[in-house]
Each structure stands twice: as structure tokens, then as C-alpha cells.
Design a protein around this motif. Structure first.
Motif, PDB file in Angstrom:
ATOM      1  N   LEU A   1     109.154 -17.641 -67.924  1.00  0.00           N
ATOM      2  CA  LEU A   1     109.501 -17.080 -66.627  1.00  0.00           C
ATOM      3  C   LEU A   1     108.451 -17.565 -65.641  1.00  0.00           C
TER       4      LEU A   1
ATOM      5  N   ASP B   1     110.893 -18.305 -52.226  1.00  0.00           N
ATOM      6  CA  ASP B   1     110.204 -17.514 -53.247  1.00  0.00           C
ATOM      7  C   ASP B   1     111.207 -17.219 -54.361  1.00  0.00           C
TER       8      ASP B   1
ATOM      9  N   LYS C   1     112.139 -17.142 -58.877  1.00  0.00           N
ATOM     10  CA  LYS C   1     111.708 -17.126 -60.273  1.00  0.00           C
ATOM     11  C   LYS C   1     112.733 -17.934 -61.049  1.00  0.00           C
TER      12      LYS C   1
ATOM     13  N   TYR D   1     103.626 -23.498 -58.461  1.00  0.00           N
ATOM     14  CA  TYR D   1     103.712 -22.537 -59.559  1.00  0.00           C
ATOM     15  C   TYR D   1     102.696 -21.424 -59.315  1.00  0.00           C
TER      16      TYR D   1
ATOM     17  N   SER E   1     103.828 -15.406 -63.685  1.00  0.00           N
ATOM     18  CA  SER E   1     104.575 -16.211 -64.638  1.00  0.00           C
ATOM     19  C   SER E   1     104.072 -16.002 -66.061  1.00  0.00           C
TER      20      SER E   1
ATOM     21  N   HIS F   1     107.218 -18.015 -61.706  1.00  0.00           N
ATOM     22  CA  HIS F   1     107.317 -17.652 -60.300  1.00  0.00           C
ATOM     23  C   HIS F   1     106.940 -18.879 -59.498  1.00  0.00           C
TER      24      HIS F   1
END
Length: 187
Positions: free
Chosen positions: A180, A148, A150, A25, A30, A182
Motif C-alpha cells: 500500500l 493525493d 494510494k 512516494y 505506506s 501513499h
């Protein structure tokens, strides 16, 4: 960003069954957001992630798993007095319950992504919660790129179901979630 639909990923997956891919994470990219009705102006806020374990299986979506722990004691609302009220004994009771935890119990593909069902624990009380998930990849990246990503998680919970009943005459019962995250493939 354009959606990376799980259905497309399943279609593009190789025929060999692979193990779930573990992800880290990225807190900087995020946000964990929430919103509840407060008259004409919604209360909006954010809550930091304390810990996350995420494994996605693109060949067998049901084998995917997520565990998230939120730092409820560090939650912040857009209305200053709401932050303190939210952390108080009548709502989140963060002195005794400083964390909120979610652990998936099932993941199933949908037409637009996935539905994640799990156990949500707030104030030491656990109930089933359902979140909708959609994966995104960076614009212009290869359609099978999985390093990579989201992930957008959305859903809603009843705060009274968890005993967070304070200020019910001012604040709505439904808390809407918009997370959200990442994520990057673990090395």
C-alpha cells in the motif's frame, strides 16, 4: 476510502493527451508487506522502500511506468528468528544482494484497476512478475482528483524461482505481496 478505478478515470479524462504524471512516494503513509505459510501461523513481515519512480498516465494507461527498489537487508518478520533466516544465504542472501528490484514492462487496465507486469529481481535472478493495482483517493475528494492517492498492489511470487529455497520443509514456496503506497503528485 473508495476505489478510484482506472476505468472511471479513463472515462473522465479530457480528450487531450497528457503526459504521465510523476508521483513522489510517502514512506510514512505506506507499507510493503509480505506473507508466507509457516505451518499454522503465517510469517508476515515488512520491507522498506529504498527508491521509487512512478509515473501514471490516466489517458494512456499503457504509458504508465513504475520502478521500485526495496531494502531487503532491512526486512523484518513477525517471528524474530525468521528475520535472520530470511536474510541468510539460503533465502534472500542480503549480504550479496541487499536489494530487491521491480521495473514495469507493461501496464494494462482491468475492470477493477490495472495489471502491472514487470521484471522482478531477487538474489540477482530476474523473472517476470504480475501485480494487480487499484488506486484510491481520499474520501470526499473530487472524482478526478489525482494529487493525493494510494495505490494497492497485490500479487504472489515463487521464492524457489529466485533460488530462495532455504527452509523449504518449514516455509511455503509462495510469497504473497501486499503493498500500500501513499503517493503525491510531484511539484
Amino acid at each position: 476510502m473508495r476505489p478510484l478505478l482506472l476505468a472511471l478515470m479513463l472515462a473522465a479524462a479530457s480528450p487531450a493527451v497528457a503526459a504521465p504524471i510523476r508521483y513522489h512516494y510517502d514512506a510514512a503513509g505506506s507499507t510493503v508487506g509480505f506473507e508466507a505459510d509457516f505451518g499454522q501461523t503465517p510469517i508476515r513481515g515488512q520491507m522498506p522502500v529504498a527508491d521509487i519512480t512512478l509515473a501514471l498516465d490516466f489517458d494512456r494507461v499503457a504509458a504508465s511506468h513504475v520502478e521500485v527498489t526495496l531494502d531487503a537487508a532491512a526486512a523484518r518478520a513477525n517471528i524474530p528468528f525468521a528475520t535472520q533466516a530470511m536474510k541468510g544465504e539460503d533465502v534472500l542472501a542480503t549480504r550479496d544482494h541487499p536489494q530487491i528490484r521491480f521495473e514495469s514492462t507493461s501496464v494494462r487496465p482491468t475492470d477493477t484497476g490495472a495489471e502491472i507486469t514487470g521484471r522482478l529481481t531477487i538474489r540477482g535472478i530476474s523473472h517476470e512478475a504480475v501485480l494487480d493495482a487499484v488506486l484510491y483517493r481520499p474520501p470526499g475528494s473530487d472524482p478526478v482528483e489525482r494529487d493525493d492517492l494510494k495505490i494497492l498492489l497485490t500479487g504472489a511470487v515463487s521464492r524457489s524461482a529466485f533460488g530462495a529455497t532455504g527452509f523449504a520443509h518449514l516455509v511455503g514456496d509462495q510469497v504473497r505481496l501486499k503493498i500500500l503506497a501513499h503517493i503525491r503528485r510531484a511539484g
